[in-house]
Write a protein that holds these residues in place. Structure first.
Motif, short mmCIF file in Angstrom:
data_model
loop_
_atom_site.label_atom_id
_atom_site.label_comp_id
_atom_site.label_asym_id
_atom_site.label_seq_id
_atom_site.Cartn_x
_atom_site.Cartn_y
_atom_site.Cartn_z
N PHE A 116 1.15 -1.67 -0.43
CA PHE A 116 -0.21 -0.28 0.42
C PHE A 116 0.85 1.69 0.33
O PHE A 116 1.68 1.04 0.61
CB PHE A 116 -1.15 0.02 1.21
CG PHE A 116 -1.47 -1.60 1.77
CD1 PHE A 116 -2.62 -1.14 0.71
CD2 PHE A 116 -1.24 -2.37 2.30
CE1 PHE A 116 -3.81 -2.25 0.66
CE2 PHE A 116 -2.19 -3.45 2.48
CZ PHE A 116 -3.51 -3.72 1.22
N LYS A 117 -0.03 1.65 -0.88
CA LYS A 117 1.54 3.26 -1.10
C LYS A 117 1.03 3.60 0.74
O LYS A 117 0.25 4.42 0.79
CB LYS A 117 0.62 3.92 -2.41
CG LYS A 117 1.55 3.20 -3.48
CD LYS A 117 0.67 4.09 -4.53
CE LYS A 117 -0.73 4.44 -4.79
NZ LYS A 117 -1.00 4.44 -5.90
N HIS A 119 2.13 8.69 0.83
CA HIS A 119 2.46 10.21 0.16
C HIS A 119 2.64 10.84 1.44
O HIS A 119 1.98 10.93 2.85
CB HIS A 119 1.49 10.00 -0.35
CG HIS A 119 0.07 10.62 0.28
ND1 HIS A 119 -0.91 9.59 0.15
CD2 HIS A 119 -0.82 11.80 0.46
CE1 HIS A 119 -2.35 10.41 1.21
NE2 HIS A 119 -1.63 11.61 1.19
N ASN A 161 -8.72 11.77 1.64
CA ASN A 161 -7.93 10.40 1.80
C ASN A 161 -9.03 9.33 2.01
O ASN A 161 -9.17 7.97 1.80
CB ASN A 161 -6.71 10.57 2.75
CG ASN A 161 -5.89 9.65 2.02
OD1 ASN A 161 -5.70 9.23 0.85
ND2 ASN A 161 -5.04 8.96 2.90
N GLY A 165 -9.54 8.81 -1.79
CA GLY A 165 -8.83 8.46 -2.02
C GLY A 165 -8.60 9.77 -2.75
O GLY A 165 -9.01 10.54 -3.03
N TYR A 169 -2.92 11.25 -7.31
CA TYR A 169 -2.10 10.05 -7.08
C TYR A 169 -2.60 8.58 -7.55
O TYR A 169 -1.80 7.96 -6.58
CB TYR A 169 -1.56 9.95 -5.17
CG TYR A 169 -0.92 9.78 -4.50
CD1 TYR A 169 0.50 9.87 -4.47
CD2 TYR A 169 -1.70 8.29 -3.12
CE1 TYR A 169 1.57 8.93 -3.49
CE2 TYR A 169 -0.93 7.97 -2.81
CZ TYR A 169 0.44 7.95 -2.88
OH TYR A 169 1.63 7.37 -2.08
N SER A 171 -5.10 6.54 -5.90
CA SER A 171 -5.35 6.00 -4.63
C SER A 171 -7.67 6.23 -4.58
O SER A 171 -7.83 6.98 -5.25
CB SER A 171 -5.01 6.55 -3.30
OG SER A 171 -5.31 7.53 -3.26
N THR A 172 -8.20 5.53 -3.79
CA THR A 172 -9.20 5.00 -3.35
C THR A 172 -9.59 5.26 -2.77
O THR A 172 -8.95 4.87 -1.49
CB THR A 172 -9.81 3.64 -4.60
OG1 THR A 172 -9.51 2.59 -3.62
CG2 THR A 172 -9.81 4.48 -5.83
N ASN A 177 -13.76 1.67 -4.27
CA ASN A 177 -12.82 1.04 -4.64
C ASN A 177 -13.10 0.23 -5.44
O ASN A 177 -14.65 -0.91 -5.32
CB ASN A 177 -12.45 0.33 -3.13
CG ASN A 177 -11.44 -0.75 -3.03
OD1 ASN A 177 -11.62 -1.78 -4.40
ND2 ASN A 177 -10.31 -0.27 -2.17
N SER A 330 -0.67 7.13 4.54
CA SER A 330 -0.85 5.82 3.78
C SER A 330 -1.78 6.09 3.35
O SER A 330 -3.12 7.17 3.56
CB SER A 330 -1.16 4.55 4.63
OG SER A 330 -1.97 4.34 5.06
N GLU A 331 -2.17 5.17 2.41
CA GLU A 331 -4.01 5.05 1.51
C GLU A 331 -4.41 3.98 2.12
O GLU A 331 -4.58 3.57 3.24
CB GLU A 331 -3.39 4.51 -0.40
CG GLU A 331 -3.39 3.76 -0.03
CD GLU A 331 -2.96 2.91 -1.86
OE1 GLU A 331 -3.74 3.01 -2.06
OE2 GLU A 331 -1.93 2.26 -2.00
N GLU A 333 -6.35 0.74 3.69
CA GLU A 333 -5.44 -0.07 3.59
C GLU A 333 -6.50 -1.18 3.42
O GLU A 333 -7.56 -2.22 4.34
CB GLU A 333 -4.62 -0.72 4.83
CG GLU A 333 -3.34 0.27 4.57
CD GLU A 333 -2.38 0.61 5.92
OE1 GLU A 333 -2.12 -0.25 5.79
OE2 GLU A 333 -2.37 1.83 5.65
#
Length: 346
Positions: A116-117, A119, A161, A165, A169, A171-172, A177, A330-331, A333
Motif C-alpha cells: 500500500f502506498k 504519501h 483520503n 482517496g 495520486y 488511490s481510492t 474501491n 497511507s492510502e 488499506e
C-alpha cells in the motif's frame, strides 16, 4: 448654585460665552477630529470587541469510520502479509487416516504480500515580522490562527483520503474501491422506488439485512467478520432518526433498525451513521450506503508520521518567518475485498 452658560452646539460649531472660552478651546483641541467625522472616533472607543474568532463551518468523520494506526516513520510503502492454506485431498475427508497407511496429507501455505502506498502531506506557514510586532497591540496570535488553518487543511485532506482517496495520486477510499461488490440498487419497495423515504420500515430493514448477510456470507460466516458499521448520506440518516415506525409508535425507524438487524442477532454491535461523502457516491451519482467491518484486521489507515512542525527559519529577504508542517500518510488499506458492500439508490 449658579450655572453659567456653557455654550450651544449646532452640529459643527460650538459657540461659548467668554467664561468658557478656555475650556471650549481645550475641547476643540482634543476632539475636533471626532466632531468633524460625526463622532467616529468616540464610537470606536466605545465598541465592545468580540474576542472569538469564528472559523469556517465544517465536519470531519474519518476517525470514526476507519481505524487509524499511528507510527512507522517515513516509509514509502506498507506491506501486509496474507496466507492461504491447503491440504491434500481437502479438509473434509483428506485427513481421515486408516491403519496401515504409509503417508499422511501435508498442509501447505501460500503466502502473498500486499503493498500500500504512502504519501507526504506538507504545508507551510509564513508570518511577517511586522505582523509579529503588531500582535502585541492586537492581543491576538497570528501563528495560532494560521496553525488552526493548517490543522483544518490536514483534517480535510484526511477526510478525502479516507472516503474517496487522492485521484491524482491514484488511490481510492472507502466509498469508491473498484474491488468492492456493488449492489446495482436497493430492492424496489411497494411504491416502485428504491429510496428509503418511499419504503416501509420492514423494507428498509430488509435492505440492510441483505447487505449484512451478503458480506458475512462472503467471509464464510466467520464469527469475527459480522459487519458492524454502516454509513449513508445525512439526508437518509436524518429521515430514519426522525420518522416513527408508525404514527402510534414511539420508536423511530433508526431505533427499529438498530434493535432488529441480523448483525445484532449474531453478536455484533451495529453502528449506523451519516457521512457527507456518501451523497452522490453511487453509480449514476445516486446515494450510496456502505456496509462493512470496521476493525483494523480488515481495513485501516496508517498515520506513519503524525502532523508536526518540521522546521522554522527566518527569511531576511521577505522579512518573515517560514514554518513547514509535514506528515506521512497511507492510502486506505483494504486487507479483505469481501468485507464491504455498496448499496446504491437509497
Amino acid at each position: 448654585m449658579e450655572f453659567k452658560n456653557m455654550g450651544t452646539y449646532d452640529g459643527g460649531v460650538i459657540s461659548s460665552s467668554p467664561d468658557t472660552a478656555m475650556a471650549s478651546q481645550r475641547f476643540k483641541t482634543m476632539d475636533a477630529a471626532a466632531i468633524a467625522n460625526n463622532g467616529a472616533f468616540l464610537q470606536s472607543e466605545l465598541e465592545k470587541k468580540d474576542n472569538v474568532i469564528r472559523q469556517p463551518l465544517t465536519s470531519f468523520t474519518y476517525s470514526r469510520d476507519l481505524p487509524i494506526r499511528v507510527g512507522g516513520g517515513w516509509a514509502e510503502f506498507i506491506s501486509a502479509m496474507n496466507v492461504e492454506y491447503g491440504v491434500t485431498g481437502g479438509s473434509e475427508d483428506g485427513p481421515v487416516h486408516a491403519g496401515g497407511a504409509n503417508g499422511i496429507p501435508m498442509v501447505q501455505a501460500n503466502f502473498d504480500k500486499g503493498l500500500f502506498k504512502t504519501h507526504i502531506f506538507s504545508v507551510g506557514m509564513r508570518i511577517m515580522w511586522v505582523d509579529m510586532q503588531r500582535e502585541k497591540l492586537t492581543g491576538r496570535s497570528l501563528e495560532s490562527i494560521l496553525r488552526d488553518g493548517i490543522r483544518m487543511t490536514y483534517d480535510k485532506h484526511m477526510d478525502a483520503n479516507t472516503y474517496v482517496g487522492i485521484k491524482r495520486y491514484g488511490s481510492t477510499g472507502l466509498l469508491n474501491n473498484p474491488n468492492v461488490t456493488t449492489a446495482s440498487a436497493a430492492a424496489t419497495g411497494a411504491s416502485g422506488s428504491t429510496k428509503f423515504k418511499d419504503k416501509t420500515p420492514d423494507q428498509i430493514l430488509q435492505d440492510i439485512n441483505d447487505a449484512i448477510l451478503a458480506v458475512w456470507a462472503a467471509a464464510e460466516y466467520d464469527r469475527d467478520a459480522v459487519p458492524n458499521h454502516i454509513i449513508m448520506p445525512y439526508e437518509q440518516i436524518n429521515y430514519l432518526a426522525t420518522t416513527k415506525v408508525t404514527e402510534l409508535a414511539e420508536k423511530t425507524i433508526l431505533q427499529f433498525l438498530l434493535d432488529n438487524n441480523v448483525a445484532k442477532t449474531n453478536g455484533s454491535d451495529l453502528y449506523i451513521g451519516g457521512c457527507s461523502w456518501c451523497k452522490g457516491a453511487g453509480t449514476g451519482d445516486t446515494d450510496r450506503m456502505l456496509v462493512y467491518i470496521n476493525k483494523d484486521r480488515y481495513v485501516a489507515m496508517d498515520e506513519l508520521a503524525p502532523l508536526s512542525r518540521a522546521m522554522t527559519q527566518p527569511n531576511a529577504e521577505n522579512v518573515c518567518y517560514d514554518t513547514a508542517y509535514m506528515a506521512n500518510l497511507s492510502e486506505v488499506e483494504l486487507y479483505y475485498e469481501n468485507i464491504m458492500r455498496y448499496v446504491d439508490g437509497i
